[in-house]
Motif scaffolding. Structure first.
Motif, PDB file in Angstrom:
ATOM      1  N   GLN A   5       6.745   0.261   1.762  1.00 60.29           N
ATOM      2  CA  GLN A   5       7.460  -0.166   0.562  1.00 60.29           C
ATOM      3  C   GLN A   5       8.950  -0.155   0.872  1.00 60.29           C
ATOM      4  O   GLN A   5       9.468   0.801   1.457  1.00 60.29           O
ATOM      5  CB  GLN A   5       7.167   0.766  -0.607  1.00 60.29           C
ATOM      6  CG  GLN A   5       7.830   0.342  -1.905  1.00 60.29           C
ATOM      7  CD  GLN A   5       7.430   1.231  -3.070  1.00 60.29           C
ATOM      8  OE1 GLN A   5       6.416   1.916  -3.014  1.00 60.29           O
ATOM      9  NE2 GLN A   5       8.242   1.235  -4.107  1.00 60.29           N
ATOM     10  N   LEU A   6       9.644  -1.227   0.484  1.00 59.15           N
ATOM     11  CA  LEU A   6      11.070  -1.361   0.773  1.00 59.15           C
ATOM     12  C   LEU A   6      11.881  -1.308  -0.513  1.00 59.15           C
ATOM     13  O   LEU A   6      11.420  -1.736  -1.572  1.00 59.15           O
ATOM     14  CB  LEU A   6      11.338  -2.671   1.514  1.00 59.15           C
ATOM     15  CG  LEU A   6      10.528  -2.913   2.797  1.00 59.15           C
ATOM     16  CD1 LEU A   6      10.906  -4.258   3.397  1.00 59.15           C
ATOM     17  CD2 LEU A   6      10.744  -1.789   3.811  1.00 59.15           C
ATOM     18  N   ASP A   7      13.093  -0.802  -0.408  1.00 62.98           N
ATOM     19  CA  ASP A   7      13.985  -0.804  -1.564  1.00 62.98           C
ATOM     20  C   ASP A   7      14.682  -2.158  -1.678  1.00 62.98           C
ATOM     21  O   ASP A   7      14.395  -3.084  -0.910  1.00 62.98           O
ATOM     22  CB  ASP A   7      14.984   0.362  -1.490  1.00 62.98           C
ATOM     23  CG  ASP A   7      15.913   0.273  -0.279  1.00 62.98           C
ATOM     24  OD1 ASP A   7      16.056  -0.832   0.313  1.00 62.98           O
ATOM     25  OD2 ASP A   7      16.519   1.303   0.081  1.00 62.98           O
ATOM     26  N   GLU A   8      15.589  -2.283  -2.621  1.00 62.69           N
ATOM     27  CA  GLU A   8      16.244  -3.577  -2.863  1.00 62.69           C
ATOM     28  C   GLU A   8      17.077  -4.033  -1.674  1.00 62.69           C
ATOM     29  O   GLU A   8      17.316  -5.224  -1.503  1.00 62.69           O
ATOM     30  CB  GLU A   8      17.122  -3.480  -4.113  1.00 62.69           C
ATOM     31  CG  GLU A   8      16.331  -3.290  -5.405  1.00 62.69           C
ATOM     32  CD  GLU A   8      17.232  -3.231  -6.622  1.00 62.69           C
ATOM     33  OE1 GLU A   8      18.470  -3.253  -6.441  1.00 62.69           O
ATOM     34  OE2 GLU A   8      16.702  -3.178  -7.743  1.00 62.69           O
ATOM     35  N   ALA A   9      17.501  -3.083  -0.844  1.00 66.13           N
ATOM     36  CA  ALA A   9      18.293  -3.437   0.335  1.00 66.13           C
ATOM     37  C   ALA A   9      17.414  -3.726   1.549  1.00 66.13           C
ATOM     38  O   ALA A   9      17.928  -4.035   2.622  1.00 66.13           O
ATOM     39  CB  ALA A   9      19.268  -2.310   0.655  1.00 66.13           C
TER      40      ALA A   9
END
Length: 216
Positions: free
Chosen positions: A147-151
């Motif tokens: 899972q990746l954050d907005e960046a």
């Protein structure tokens, strides 16, 4: 009737491990060297930290573990139920509720990452060479589970691990009784094109197949 459920599950495990996906696959003489490790219950895929195909340090940097100096030339990836991972640091912490939920339940998952140096084959570890194209497919499977954050950065649970060289990351994949921690390993290898059972919910389902590869 209650006895029928575990018997049917064991039958499915046996059939799934025996039936073969990618039956024509053969281990190449040259390529990328992986290691598959088990503790008897759970399996990990150990991949080189850096190759032309992937630099894992971007997703799993040494700064995320408690002791960055322990980062080595291999990184081990595992998958599991979030509650099980976080609430059973040792087998003594295992409760029936947690074990039952991990065995047949669902819910969120985590990717467990451990940094390793110069792994070798032993009673719990098998060496596996794959082609560069197979490795690229394996990379995509593992990478797409983070899972990746907005960046666009992976999301570690800093300070949460079993030791000084490992850490957990948020995953986008759901855990359930079909995709167990070991079926994640089997699915990853099948997706890469490597010969494996069609369903591998147990550690033995994975390691038995790799032992057969060595003997053929």
């Amino acid at each position: 009737m209650l006895l029928l459920v575990p018997l049917l599950y064991l039958l499915a495990v046996t059939v799934g491990g025996t039936l073969t996906a990618n039956a024509d696959w053969r281990e190449p003489e040259e390529g990328v060297t992986l290691f598959i490790r088990t503790n008897g219950v759970h399996t990990w895929i150990m991949a080189p930290a850096v190759t032309p195909e992937m630099d894992w340090r971007a997703l799993a940097p040494a700064a995320d573990i408690k002791e960055p100096r322990l980062a080595g030339n291999y990184i081990a990836f595992g998958f599991g139920n979030r509650d099980f991972y976080l609430n059973t640091p040792t087998w003594a912490d295992l409760t029936f509720k947690t074990a039952f939920a991990a065995a047949i339940g669902g819910g969120p998952s985590l990717i467990h990452v451990d940094h390793e140096t110069d792994p070798v084959e032993d009673a719990y570890t098998r060496r596996l060479v794959v082609s560069h194209e197979e490795y690229r497919r394996l990379v995509r499977y593992i990478r797409d589970g983070f899972q990746l954050d907005e960046a666009g950065h992976s999301m570690p649970l800093l300070g949460r691990g079993y030791g000084w060289s490992d850490v957990f990351y948020e995953s986008v994949r759901a855990y359930n009784f079909v995709r167990t921690c070991n079926e994640w390993t089997g699915e990853a290898l099948r997706t890469a094109g490597i010969r494996m059972g069609v369903w591998t919910p147990l550690s033995q389902s994975i390691m038995w197949r790799l032992e057969r590869e060595e003997n053929e």
